[in-house]
Design an enzyme around this catalytic site. Structure first.
Site, short mmCIF file in Angstrom:
data_model
loop_
_atom_site.label_atom_id
_atom_site.label_comp_id
_atom_site.label_asym_id
_atom_site.label_seq_id
_atom_site.Cartn_x
_atom_site.Cartn_y
_atom_site.Cartn_z
N TYR A 17 0.82 -1.23 0.00
CA TYR A 17 0.00 0.00 0.00
C TYR A 17 0.84 1.27 0.00
O TYR A 17 0.32 2.36 -0.23
CB TYR A 17 -0.91 0.03 1.24
N HIS A 22 -4.16 6.30 -1.48
CA HIS A 22 -4.82 6.33 -0.17
C HIS A 22 -3.83 6.63 0.96
O HIS A 22 -4.24 6.94 2.07
CB HIS A 22 -5.50 4.97 0.07
N PHE A 68 -5.09 -0.67 9.85
CA PHE A 68 -5.63 -0.34 8.53
C PHE A 68 -6.45 0.94 8.64
O PHE A 68 -6.91 1.33 9.72
CB PHE A 68 -6.44 -1.50 7.95
N ASP A 95 -6.01 11.70 2.15
CA ASP A 95 -6.24 11.83 0.71
C ASP A 95 -7.66 12.36 0.48
O ASP A 95 -8.56 12.08 1.26
CB ASP A 95 -6.04 10.48 0.02
N ASN A 116 -13.22 6.39 5.21
CA ASN A 116 -13.27 5.43 6.32
C ASN A 116 -12.33 5.76 7.48
O ASN A 116 -12.64 5.47 8.63
CB ASN A 116 -12.99 4.01 5.81
#
Length: 195
Positions: A17, A22, A68, A95, A116
């Site tokens: 990632y 993100h 996460f 972001d 989220n």
């Protein structure tokens, strides 16, 4: 407005990632640490990577949660509890689909806008939304159903350069924000033209 004493970057942990859109919040906090000649180090009690730095005469806590994105709240709550921080002392870097690459915006309060990480932080802060944010533009894929793949994808070279340029401007305007001169910080950052 209350003094910002902690900056939290949002992203997902792990090498797969690291370079994705993100993780723009992580990138900014790393850039701030670098500008202060500091290194984020694993800190179990904050569920993330942490550094304490001085910037423009202000002491700052920097944190990139190692959870996460949708579990970012636990790290933020732990940091707030340990240092007795109020939501108004936080600046959360994340972001932003609604801004093009090359733009960034400061904002105080508001909802999560479907993000989220922000949703989980608001929940962990007992529904309080009055923390500061720095929204780093990554652009929008055009269709809602493409959003997940888009944010978890890597930006192209020109796009990445535009994002980095916006983050450099965030680092430049940060001392103004830390001094409480939000109007001047916003004016300077918000006048940045997209790529």
């Amino acid at each position: 407005m209350s003094q910002v004493t902690a900056i939290i970057g949002l992203g997902n942990p792990g090498a797969e990632y690291e370079a994705t859109r993100h993780n723009a919040g992580f990138w900014l906090v790393e850039a701030i640490a670098q500008s202060a000649h500091a290194e984020l180090r694993p800190e179990k009690k904050f569920f993330g990577h942490y550094a304490k730095v001085r910037l423009g005469g202000h002491e700052l806590h920097l944190l990139n949660p190692a959870t996460f994105m949708n579990r970012s709240g636990a790290a933020v709550a732990a940091l707030c509890q340990f240092f007795k921080l109020a939501p108004e002392n936080l600046l959360v870097a994340h972001d932003e689909l609604d801004l093009p690459p090359g733009q960034a915006r400061y904002k105080t309060g508001g909802g999560h806008g479907g993000h989220n990480g922000l949703r989980d932080i608001i929940s962990a802060l007992g529904g309080q939304k009055q923390f500061h944010r720095v929204r780093i533009g990554i652009g929008h894929p055009g269709e809602a159903r493409q959003v997940t793949n888009y944010v978890l994808g890597r930006p192209g070279k020109a796009e990445h350069e535009a994002i980095v340029r916006a983050m450099d401007e965030c680092v430049t305007t940060l001392p103004l924000a830390l001094a409480g001169d939000w109007a001047k910080a916003m004016n300077q950052l918000h006048s940045l033209k997209p790529a």
